[in-house]
Design a protein around this motif. Structure first.
Motif, PDB file in Angstrom:
ATOM      1  N   ILE A  78      38.241  39.706  47.878  1.00 42.44           N
ATOM      2  CA  ILE A  78      38.849  40.252  46.658  1.00 42.44           C
ATOM      3  C   ILE A  78      39.281  39.092  45.764  1.00 42.44           C
ATOM      4  O   ILE A  78      39.911  38.132  46.234  1.00 42.44           O
ATOM      5  CB  ILE A  78      40.080  41.128  46.977  1.00 42.44           C
ATOM      6  N   THR A  79      38.949  39.157  44.488  1.00 39.08           N
ATOM      7  CA  THR A  79      39.377  38.121  43.539  1.00 39.08           C
ATOM      8  C   THR A  79      40.660  38.580  42.847  1.00 39.08           C
ATOM      9  O   THR A  79      40.714  39.687  42.298  1.00 39.08           O
ATOM     10  CB  THR A  79      38.293  37.853  42.488  1.00 39.08           C
ATOM     11  N   TYR A  80      41.666  37.710  42.884  1.00 39.55           N
ATOM     12  CA  TYR A  80      42.954  38.012  42.256  1.00 39.55           C
ATOM     13  C   TYR A  80      43.146  37.095  41.051  1.00 39.55           C
ATOM     14  O   TYR A  80      42.950  35.882  41.145  1.00 39.55           O
ATOM     15  CB  TYR A  80      44.109  37.787  43.241  1.00 39.55           C
ATOM     16  N   VAL A  81      43.523  37.678  39.929  1.00 39.59           N
ATOM     17  CA  VAL A  81      43.778  36.889  38.723  1.00 39.59           C
ATOM     18  C   VAL A  81      45.198  37.178  38.257  1.00 39.59           C
ATOM     19  O   VAL A  81      45.548  38.330  37.967  1.00 39.59           O
ATOM     20  CB  VAL A  81      42.781  37.230  37.592  1.00 39.59           C
ATOM     21  N   GLN A  82      46.024  36.134  38.213  1.00 39.22           N
ATOM     22  CA  GLN A  82      47.392  36.289  37.728  1.00 39.22           C
ATOM     23  C   GLN A  82      47.420  35.961  36.236  1.00 39.22           C
ATOM     24  O   GLN A  82      46.953  34.904  35.805  1.00 39.22           O
ATOM     25  CB  GLN A  82      48.343  35.357  38.481  1.00 39.22           C
ATOM     26  N   VAL A  83      47.972  36.882  35.440  1.00 39.63           N
ATOM     27  CA  VAL A  83      47.998  36.711  33.980  1.00 39.63           C
ATOM     28  C   VAL A  83      49.436  36.784  33.462  1.00 39.63           C
ATOM     29  O   VAL A  83      50.331  37.266  34.150  1.00 39.63           O
ATOM     30  CB  VAL A  83      47.146  37.798  33.278  1.00 39.63           C
ATOM     31  N   GLU A  84      49.644  36.306  32.248  1.00 36.04           N
ATOM     32  CA  GLU A  84      50.984  36.327  31.658  1.00 36.04           C
ATOM     33  C   GLU A  84      51.418  37.751  31.315  1.00 36.04           C
ATOM     34  O   GLU A  84      52.570  38.122  31.528  1.00 36.04           O
ATOM     35  CB  GLU A  84      51.027  35.457  30.395  1.00 36.04           C
ATOM     36  N   ASN A  85      50.489  38.532  30.763  1.00 38.87           N
ATOM     37  CA  ASN A  85      50.821  39.900  30.359  1.00 38.87           C
ATOM     38  C   ASN A  85      49.641  40.809  30.696  1.00 38.87           C
ATOM     39  O   ASN A  85      48.578  40.703  30.077  1.00 38.87           O
ATOM     40  CB  ASN A  85      51.127  39.940  28.857  1.00 38.87           C
ATOM     41  N   ALA A  86      49.831  41.693  31.668  1.00 41.14           N
ATOM     42  CA  ALA A  86      48.726  42.539  32.139  1.00 41.14           C
ATOM     43  C   ALA A  86      48.294  43.547  31.077  1.00 41.14           C
ATOM     44  O   ALA A  86      47.107  43.875  30.980  1.00 41.14           O
ATOM     45  CB  ALA A  86      49.135  43.266  33.416  1.00 41.14           C
ATOM     46  N   SER A  87      49.234  44.051  30.284  1.00 38.81           N
ATOM     47  CA  SER A  87      48.886  45.012  29.231  1.00 38.81           C
ATOM     48  C   SER A  87      47.986  44.367  28.187  1.00 38.81           C
ATOM     49  O   SER A  87      46.976  44.945  27.766  1.00 38.81           O
ATOM     50  CB  SER A  87      50.154  45.548  28.548  1.00 38.81           C
ATOM     51  N   GLU A  88      48.366  43.165  27.771  1.00 35.37           N
ATOM     52  CA  GLU A  88      47.548  42.444  26.799  1.00 35.37           C
ATOM     53  C   GLU A  88      46.186  42.093  27.401  1.00 35.37           C
ATOM     54  O   GLU A  88      45.149  42.213  26.746  1.00 35.37           O
ATOM     55  CB  GLU A  88      48.260  41.170  26.357  1.00 35.37           C
ATOM     56  N   ALA A  89      46.183  41.704  28.667  1.00 36.47           N
ATOM     57  CA  ALA A  89      44.928  41.377  29.356  1.00 36.47           C
ATOM     58  C   ALA A  89      43.999  42.583  29.378  1.00 36.47           C
ATOM     59  O   ALA A  89      42.787  42.455  29.166  1.00 36.47           O
ATOM     60  CB  ALA A  89      45.219  40.904  30.776  1.00 36.47           C
ATOM     61  N   ALA A  90      44.560  43.777  29.598  1.00 34.43           N
ATOM     62  CA  ALA A  90      43.748  45.000  29.638  1.00 34.43           C
ATOM     63  C   ALA A  90      43.030  45.209  28.310  1.00 34.43           C
ATOM     64  O   ALA A  90      41.838  45.558  28.274  1.00 34.43           O
ATOM     65  CB  ALA A  90      44.625  46.201  29.968  1.00 34.43           C
ATOM     66  N   GLY A  91      43.744  44.988  27.203  1.00 31.14           N
ATOM     67  CA  GLY A  91      43.124  45.151  25.884  1.00 31.14           C
ATOM     68  C   GLY A  91      42.014  44.142  25.635  1.00 31.14           C
ATOM     69  O   GLY A  91      40.922  44.508  25.183  1.00 31.14           O
ATOM     70  N   LEU A  92      42.287  42.892  25.934  1.00 28.54           N
ATOM     71  CA  LEU A  92      41.293  41.837  25.710  1.00 28.54           C
ATOM     72  C   LEU A  92      40.077  42.014  26.625  1.00 28.54           C
ATOM     73  O   LEU A  92      38.925  41.865  26.192  1.00 28.54           O
ATOM     74  CB  LEU A  92      41.935  40.468  25.938  1.00 28.54           C
ATOM     75  N   MET A  93      40.335  42.355  27.883  1.00 27.24           N
ATOM     76  CA  MET A  93      39.227  42.546  28.829  1.00 27.24           C
ATOM     77  C   MET A  93      38.372  43.753  28.451  1.00 27.24           C
ATOM     78  O   MET A  93      37.140  43.704  28.524  1.00 27.24           O
ATOM     79  CB  MET A  93      39.777  42.698  30.247  1.00 27.24           C
ATOM     80  N   ALA A  94      39.029  44.844  28.047  1.00 25.69           N
ATOM     81  CA  ALA A  94      38.286  46.044  27.642  1.00 25.69           C
ATOM     82  C   ALA A  94      37.443  45.760  26.409  1.00 25.69           C
ATOM     83  O   ALA A  94      36.294  46.228  26.297  1.00 25.69           O
ATOM     84  CB  ALA A  94      39.259  47.187  27.370  1.00 25.69           C
ATOM     85  N   ASN A  95      37.989  44.994  25.488  1.00 28.67           N
ATOM     86  CA  ASN A  95      37.241  44.617  24.286  1.00 28.67           C
ATOM     87  C   ASN A  95      35.935  43.911  24.655  1.00 28.67           C
ATOM     88  O   ASN A  95      34.857  44.239  24.138  1.00 28.67           O
ATOM     89  CB  ASN A  95      38.120  43.711  23.420  1.00 28.67           C
ATOM     90  N   HIS A  96      36.016  42.970  25.579  1.00 22.35           N
ATOM     91  CA  HIS A  96      34.809  42.230  25.980  1.00 22.35           C
ATOM     92  C   HIS A  96      33.888  43.067  26.879  1.00 22.35           C
ATOM     93  O   HIS A  96      32.651  43.002  26.743  1.00 22.35           O
ATOM     94  CB  HIS A  96      35.210  40.936  26.691  1.00 22.35           C
ATOM     95  N   PHE A  97      34.471  43.844  27.785  1.00 17.24           N
ATOM     96  CA  PHE A  97      33.664  44.656  28.697  1.00 17.24           C
ATOM     97  C   PHE A  97      32.775  45.636  27.924  1.00 17.24           C
ATOM     98  O   PHE A  97      31.607  45.855  28.286  1.00 17.24           O
ATOM     99  CB  PHE A  97      34.576  45.420  29.667  1.00 17.24           C
ATOM    100  N   TYR A  98      33.331  46.221  26.854  1.00 20.23           N
ATOM    101  CA  TYR A  98      32.576  47.210  26.067  1.00 20.23           C
ATOM    102  C   TYR A  98      31.836  46.597  24.876  1.00 20.23           C
ATOM    103  O   TYR A  98      31.352  47.319  23.998  1.00 20.23           O
ATOM    104  CB  TYR A  98      33.510  48.331  25.604  1.00 20.23           C
ATOM    105  N   GLY A  99      31.720  45.260  24.866  1.00 19.09           N
ATOM    106  CA  GLY A  99      30.883  44.613  23.847  1.00 19.09           C
ATOM    107  C   GLY A  99      31.505  44.534  22.466  1.00 19.09           C
ATOM    108  O   GLY A  99      30.812  44.634  21.455  1.00 19.09           O
ATOM    109  N   GLU A 100      32.834  44.369  22.420  1.00 10.08           N
ATOM    110  CA  GLU A 100      33.574  44.217  21.155  1.00 10.08           C
ATOM    111  C   GLU A 100      33.226  45.302  20.132  1.00 10.08           C
ATOM    112  O   GLU A 100      32.823  45.024  19.010  1.00 10.08           O
ATOM    113  CB  GLU A 100      33.325  42.833  20.555  1.00 10.08           C
ATOM    114  N   PRO A 101      33.422  46.558  20.480  1.00 12.02           N
ATOM    115  CA  PRO A 101      33.018  47.646  19.579  1.00 12.02           C
ATOM    116  C   PRO A 101      33.768  47.669  18.250  1.00 12.02           C
ATOM    117  O   PRO A 101      33.200  48.046  17.219  1.00 12.02           O
ATOM    118  CB  PRO A 101      33.297  48.914  20.397  1.00 12.02           C
ATOM    119  N   SER A 102      35.048  47.258  18.248  1.00 12.80           N
ATOM    120  CA  SER A 102      35.807  47.292  16.988  1.00 12.80           C
ATOM    121  C   SER A 102      35.268  46.293  15.971  1.00 12.80           C
ATOM    122  O   SER A 102      35.509  46.431  14.768  1.00 12.80           O
ATOM    123  CB  SER A 102      37.299  47.027  17.251  1.00 12.80           C
ATOM    124  N   HIS A 103      34.518  45.286  16.434  1.00 15.02           N
ATOM    125  CA  HIS A 103      33.906  44.309  15.536  1.00 15.02           C
ATOM    126  C   HIS A 103      32.660  44.885  14.869  1.00 15.02           C
ATOM    127  O   HIS A 103      32.169  44.321  13.887  1.00 15.02           O
ATOM    128  CB  HIS A 103      33.523  43.037  16.307  1.00 15.02           C
TER     129      HIS A 103
END
Length: 488
Positions: A78-103
């Motif tokens: 299992i890969t564990y990634v510790q981040v400063e803010n998980a909520s912000e990470a969720a937004g940034l990760m979702a943006n990239h995972f779905y191919g930056e749709p808002s752009h």
């Protein structure tokens, strides 16, 4: 194949334990929805901490975990990634995972206490009428190029937002309009989204159970405009006390709309009646189907957005003139025989309730009675309960206090909080009937020919939540059922 490293771009990472080349099949915030190969993001919510569900997520097949602190024990593979803010990470990760749709869309966000749903819905309807495929994310419903999807929150979670925006892009949408709640801003649910523009409607006391102070509520709303990019536009209500404050630090192109001052988008009400509004917008006289001063502001905001997006102003006004608003926003029916007018409105804040009742007062032509049915939600801002009760009495001939969504609270206690705010005159005007269905029936029984009934607080909602159980309840449906009995 999408890897963890691919989607962690821009995320503030503290440490990593494991392989960042791990494939990611999907992103999940809810351990119950995890499938094999998913990445589980452990976000701290208002009521629960995602950290508590890491083991459940792994058991369900998660191969990577993103959280603000590492669990006491790690598992092999299992890969564990510790981040400063998980909520912000969720937004940034979702943006990239779905191919930056808002752009790939022209995305416009609408924020404020009241009017968000109507402005976002009108924008969707307007740009659809102008010939574009569009998307809508709102309290009432989500829409993708004409298809309707149920909405569960004013602003969905970060992963859902990006998934919906991806669907919009894939469906050929060029524009998307979304409500942006203060909760979503504060919880960084909109992190990673690229906005073409933002709209501020107004701000009044609300959600103080969450934000604790009014100043903090204002600060959070303002964050949305502070974060807009230089190429975006920011449109604000100049007549609101905080309208200029909202755009104080924005680097976006700033514009204002107003009924009372000089502004880029200037309106003036010429006539306000049951047939709609007649008003000028930038010196052009137009008849609109919407009613009330609050809708005049909504129309100005929509006109401002369309102007900033370089749409033909004459065509915009022509299309706007025939549009109706959002479901449950000044939604009315009139009885065939008695001509009793029943209005269903989502007004659930003191300011919204006062605006609707002021509009009703303007619609009165003689001595018609105004009867208001209103409640306040449980497990929410208690400070507004006595205020709303007094407003209902101030502007009505009779006020009936009832249950809204009491949630875990005792409806009788909520009614006591409302009654505590009444002055001597108010105490002579009200009834308390906890059963909402009975309260609506009583209002119709008390009404005479030509009278006006306002059923406030729930609007478009099709449920009532009592002791954690949601049961079907639709204010407009109840109103129409009783009207049918009256007219037999």
């Amino acid at each position: 194949m999408v890897t963890l490293q691919d989607i962690l771009y821009q995320v503030k990472i503290r440490s990593v334990n494991g392989n960042l080349q791990t494939a990611v099949n999907g992103l999940q915030l809810d351990s119950r929805k995890v499938n094999s190969g998913d990445c589980f993001i452990a976000v701290k919510g208002v009521h629960q901490d995602g950290q508590q569900f890491i083991e459940k997520a792994i058991a369900a097949g998660a191969t990577s975990i993103v959280s603000e602190t590492f669990p006491e024990q790690s598992r092999d593979g299992i890969t564990y990634v510790q981040v400063e803010n998980a909520s912000e990470a969720a937004g940034l990760m979702a943006n990239h995972f779905y191919g930056e749709p808002s752009h790939q869309l022209q995305l416009v966000g609408v924020t404020g206490t009241n009017g968000k749903t109507t402005v976002a819905t009108l924008l969707y309807k307007l740009f659809t009428a102008l010939g574009y495929d569009c998307g809508l994310l709102s309290t009432v419903q989500n829409r993708i190029a004409g298809q309707v999807y149920e909405a569960t929150h004013t602003t969905p979670d970060a992963i859902s937002i990006n998934a919906l925006l991806r669907q919009m892009v894939d469906a050929g949408c060029r524009f998307a309009f979304m409500e942006v709640s203060s909760h979503a801003i504060h919880q960084r649910r909109i992190a990673g989204l690229q906005f073409a523009g933002g709209v501020f409607t107004n701000i009044t006391h609300d959600h103080l159970d969450y934000h604790e102070t009014f100043d903090e509520y204002i600060r959070v709303k303002k964050m949305f405009f502070d974060q807009l990019p230089p190429q975006a536009f920011a449109i604000s209500n100049l007549d609101d006390k905080r309208g200029q404050v909202m755009l104080q630090n924005t680097v976006a192109n700033a514009y204002y709309y107003s009924l009372r001052s000089v502004a880029e988008f200037k309106g003036k009400i010429l006539e306000n009646g049951l047939t709609g509004l007649i008003m000028t917008i930038n010196d052009q006289e137009v008849h609109f189907r919407l009613i009330g001063e609050f809708n005049a502001y909504n129309l100005l905001a929509v006109f401002g957005v369309a102007s900033c997006m370089r749409e033909d102003r004459q065509e915009v006004l022509r299309c706007l003139s025939v549009l109706t608003g959002a479901e449950g926003r000044f939604d009315y029916v009139i009885t065939p025989r008695e001509h009793i007018m029943g209005i269903v409105d989502y007004a659930h804040t003191p300011d919204a309730l006062e605006n609707v009742l002021k509009t009703i007062r303007e619609l009165r032509k003689g001595d018609e009675k105004v009867i208001t049915v209103v409640g306040c939600g449980g497990d929410r801002d208690k400070a507004k309960r006595p205020v709303m009760a007094q407003i209902a009495c101030d502007y009505s001939d009779k006020a009936i206090f009832t249950a809204d969504n009491p949630r875990s609270e005792d409806p009788a206690e909520i009614l006591k909080d409302m009654e505590a705010g009444l002055n001597t005159a108010g105490r002579k005007k009200y009834l308390s009937i906890a059963d909402r269905r009975e309260a609506i029936r009583t209002a119709l029984t008390l009404a005479g020919p030509g009278d006006i009934i306002l059923i406030a607080g729930k609007g478009h909602e099709k449920y009532q939540e009592i002791k954690g159980v949601r049961s079907h309840f639709d204010d407009k449906e109840e109103l129409e059922n009783f009207i049918g009995l009256l007219d037999k």
